[in-house]
Design an enzyme around this catalytic site. Structure first.
Site, PDB file in Angstrom:
ATOM      1  N   ILE A  18       8.419 -13.584  -8.273  1.00  0.00           N
ATOM      2  CA  ILE A  18       9.329 -12.448  -8.108  1.00  0.00           C
ATOM      3  C   ILE A  18      10.042 -12.517  -6.751  1.00  0.00           C
ATOM      4  CG2 ILE A  18       9.418  -9.915  -7.918  1.00  0.00           C
ATOM      5  CD1 ILE A  18       6.979  -9.842  -9.857  1.00  0.00           C
ATOM      6  N   ASP A  58       1.401 -15.780   7.591  1.00  0.00           N
ATOM      7  CA  ASP A  58       0.422 -15.011   6.815  1.00  0.00           C
ATOM      8  C   ASP A  58       0.681 -13.529   7.070  1.00  0.00           C
ATOM      9  OD1 ASP A  58      -1.748 -13.777   5.697  1.00  0.00           O
ATOM     10  OD2 ASP A  58      -3.248 -15.044   6.650  1.00  0.00           O
ATOM     11  N   VAL A  59       1.199 -12.823   6.087  1.00  0.00           N
ATOM     12  CA  VAL A  59       1.554 -11.412   6.301  1.00  0.00           C
ATOM     13  C   VAL A  59       0.332 -10.487   6.275  1.00  0.00           C
ATOM     14  CG1 VAL A  59       3.904 -11.669   5.401  1.00  0.00           C
ATOM     15  CG2 VAL A  59       2.077 -10.904   3.867  1.00  0.00           C
ATOM     16  N   TYR A 149      -7.286  -4.929  -7.233  1.00  0.00           N
ATOM     17  CA  TYR A 149      -5.835  -4.923  -7.448  1.00  0.00           C
ATOM     18  C   TYR A 149      -5.358  -3.495  -7.723  1.00  0.00           C
ATOM     19  CZ  TYR A 149      -1.276  -6.742  -8.980  1.00  0.00           C
ATOM     20  OH  TYR A 149       0.076  -7.021  -9.089  1.00  0.00           O
ATOM     21  N   LYS A 153      -3.053  -1.538  -5.034  1.00  0.00           N
ATOM     22  CA  LYS A 153      -1.673  -1.265  -5.461  1.00  0.00           C
ATOM     23  C   LYS A 153      -1.403   0.245  -5.487  1.00  0.00           C
ATOM     24  CE  LYS A 153       0.048  -5.452  -5.865  1.00  0.00           C
ATOM     25  NZ  LYS A 153       1.191  -5.927  -5.066  1.00  0.00           N
TER      26      LYS A 153
HETATM   27  N1  NAD Z   1       3.516 -11.133 -12.163  1.00  0.00           N
HETATM   28  C1  NAD Z   1       3.220  -9.899 -12.517  1.00  0.00           C
HETATM   29  O1  NAD Z   1       2.907  -9.640 -13.708  1.00  0.00           O
HETATM   30  C2  NAD Z   1       3.275  -8.773 -11.513  1.00  0.00           C
HETATM   31  C3  NAD Z   1       3.261  -7.448 -12.001  1.00  0.00           C
HETATM   32  C4  NAD Z   1       3.309  -6.410 -11.087  1.00  0.00           C
HETATM   33  C5  NAD Z   1       3.392  -6.664  -9.727  1.00  0.00           C
HETATM   34  N2  NAD Z   1       3.405  -7.946  -9.275  1.00  0.00           N
HETATM   35  C6  NAD Z   1       3.484  -8.162  -7.828  1.00  0.00           C
HETATM   36  O2  NAD Z   1       4.626  -8.937  -7.531  1.00  0.00           O
HETATM   37  C7  NAD Z   1       4.447  -9.586  -6.274  1.00  0.00           C
HETATM   38  C8  NAD Z   1       4.829 -11.040  -6.407  1.00  0.00           C
HETATM   39  O3  NAD Z   1       3.897 -11.684  -7.258  1.00  0.00           O
HETATM   40  P1  NAD Z   1       4.306 -12.774  -8.343  1.00  0.00           P
HETATM   41  O4  NAD Z   1       4.025 -12.191  -9.660  1.00  0.00           O
HETATM   42  O5  NAD Z   1       5.675 -13.301  -8.067  1.00  0.00           O
HETATM   43  O6  NAD Z   1       3.172 -13.879  -8.120  1.00  0.00           O
HETATM   44  P2  NAD Z   1       3.175 -15.182  -7.207  1.00  0.00           P
HETATM   45  O7  NAD Z   1       1.730 -15.536  -7.038  1.00  0.00           O
HETATM   46  O8  NAD Z   1       4.092 -16.194  -7.773  1.00  0.00           O
HETATM   47  O9  NAD Z   1       3.791 -14.696  -5.814  1.00  0.00           O
HETATM   48  C9  NAD Z   1       3.039 -14.169  -4.763  1.00  0.00           C
HETATM   49  C10 NAD Z   1       3.372 -14.987  -3.528  1.00  0.00           C
HETATM   50  O10 NAD Z   1       2.779 -14.349  -2.390  1.00  0.00           O
HETATM   51  C11 NAD Z   1       2.314 -15.363  -1.534  1.00  0.00           C
HETATM   52  N3  NAD Z   1       1.287 -14.819  -0.640  1.00  0.00           N
HETATM   53  C12 NAD Z   1       0.031 -14.428  -0.957  1.00  0.00           C
HETATM   54  N4  NAD Z   1      -0.605 -14.006   0.142  1.00  0.00           N
HETATM   55  C13 NAD Z   1       0.262 -14.141   1.169  1.00  0.00           C
HETATM   56  C14 NAD Z   1       0.175 -13.875   2.551  1.00  0.00           C
HETATM   57  N5  NAD Z   1      -0.967 -13.418   3.098  1.00  0.00           N
HETATM   58  N6  NAD Z   1       1.253 -14.124   3.346  1.00  0.00           N
HETATM   59  C15 NAD Z   1       2.397 -14.597   2.797  1.00  0.00           C
HETATM   60  N7  NAD Z   1       2.540 -14.883   1.490  1.00  0.00           N
HETATM   61  C16 NAD Z   1       1.474 -14.656   0.679  1.00  0.00           C
HETATM   62  C17 NAD Z   1       1.753 -16.429  -2.480  1.00  0.00           C
HETATM   63  O11 NAD Z   1       1.618 -17.695  -1.836  1.00  0.00           O
HETATM   64  C18 NAD Z   1       2.782 -16.408  -3.591  1.00  0.00           C
HETATM   65  O12 NAD Z   1       3.813 -17.371  -3.388  1.00  0.00           O
HETATM   66  C19 NAD Z   1       2.969  -9.360  -5.887  1.00  0.00           C
HETATM   67  O13 NAD Z   1       2.891  -8.319  -4.929  1.00  0.00           O
HETATM   68  C20 NAD Z   1       2.348  -8.934  -7.197  1.00  0.00           C
HETATM   69  O14 NAD Z   1       1.182  -8.155  -7.000  1.00  0.00           O
HETATM   70  C21 NAD Z   1       3.354  -9.008 -10.134  1.00  0.00           C
END
Ligand code: NAD
Length: 265
Positions: A18, A58-59, A149, A153
């Protein structure tokens, strides 16, 4: 899109999924974009492909957030829009150890708090700013099988709402993005609850990014790329006991032992 044209935007967790799609959409809308991720190698490849500037960090730590803000400010000449998108699943049920709960809290909640703490005072003195929190439908409802989670969240949703309530009248726009199933690494690693996450349709990251940009254009705080989530949130608030009974029925399905091939036939 005027709200993003020439703006300096930072997107965390943007090596893929995302975050990458949001970065791409912001670039298409005329913004200048810094992409961040913990995974430096994937991040650099993404930045090169998109034409964005990469800042690995690292955030989940104060130092990581501070370094990201400092380097992004230097590159962009000022941060106008912060998209706190990095997130982790962080454990499952009661067996999840404290350290895993803590890690989920640092990434899914404290990263937003620490970024806002550094950005908002400068925005209040200057020309305002825009803060996006990628939370989840799990932050409005509950995700079966994933206690850390769901809890973190909910924290992210609460913080976004508090930020909007506190600073909205002083030029700070806050958006809270709450998707359900999106086809990314997090979804693909969701195991047996994948079907549940995708029950109302599995969106692409690009569709979620488009929903966010539409909400920015329309000035909406809550962003629900899956419209069904609004109905669920209303049902939950209207009769919470009935909602919990429904969740228990769902959970029972996941507790049931797998049926044999003969039974399935
Ligand atoms: N995919 C879904 O179904 C879904 C649904 C609802 C919410 N989300 C949320 O969307 C957001 C993006 O997730 P996604 O689905 O694209 O998955 P994703 O795993 O592809 O992306 C998450 C990214 O965050 C990075 N990350 C993790 N910890 C980190 C840190 N400490 N510092 C910097 N970067 C870090 C990871 O390396 C990864 O590239 C997340 O917050 C997730 O909880 C996802």
């Amino acid at each position: 899109m005027e709200a993003l044209r020439d703006k300096g935007v930072v997107v965390t967790g943007a090596a893929g999924g995302i975050g990458r799609a949001i970065a791409e959409a912001c670039l298409a809308a005329g913004a200048r974009v810094v992409v961040n991720d913990l995974d430096a190698e994937r991040l650099l490849a993404t930045a090169t492909e998109l034409g964005a500037y990469a800042v690995p960090a690292d955030v989940s730590t104060s130092d990581g957030i501070a370094a990201l803000i400092e380097l992004s400010t230097a590159h962009l000449g000022g941060i106008d829009v912060w998209v706190g998108n990095a997130g982790i699943q962080g454990g499952l049920g009661l067996e999840t150890p404290d350290e895993t709960w803590q890690r989920a809290h640092e990434v899914n909640v404290m990263a937003h708090v620490r970024a806002a703490r550094l950005l908002v005072p400068a925005w209040l003195e200057g020309r305002g700013g825009r803060f996006v929190v990628t939370a989840s439908a799990a932050g409005l409802l509950t995700m079966i099988g994933a206690a850390p989670y769901s809890v973190t969240k909910h924290g992210a949703v609460a913080f976004a709402e508090w930020l909007a309530a506190t600073y909205g009248h002083r030029g700070i726009d806050v958006h809270c993005l709450c998707p359900q199933g999106v086809d990314t690494a997090i979804y693909r690693n969701a195991g047996e609850v994948q079907g549940l996450l995708a029950a109302d349709g599995l969106l692409t990251p690009a569709e979620v990014a488009a929903a966010l940009l539409e909400a920015i254009e329309q000035g909406r705080h809550q962003v629900l790329p899956h419209p069904q989530v609004r109905e669920y949130a209303v049902a939950r608030a209207t009769d919470t006991d009935a909602w919990v009974r429904g969740m228990q029925r769902l959970q029972r399905r996941y507790d049931a032992p797998p049926r044999s091939t003969e039974e399935n036939a």
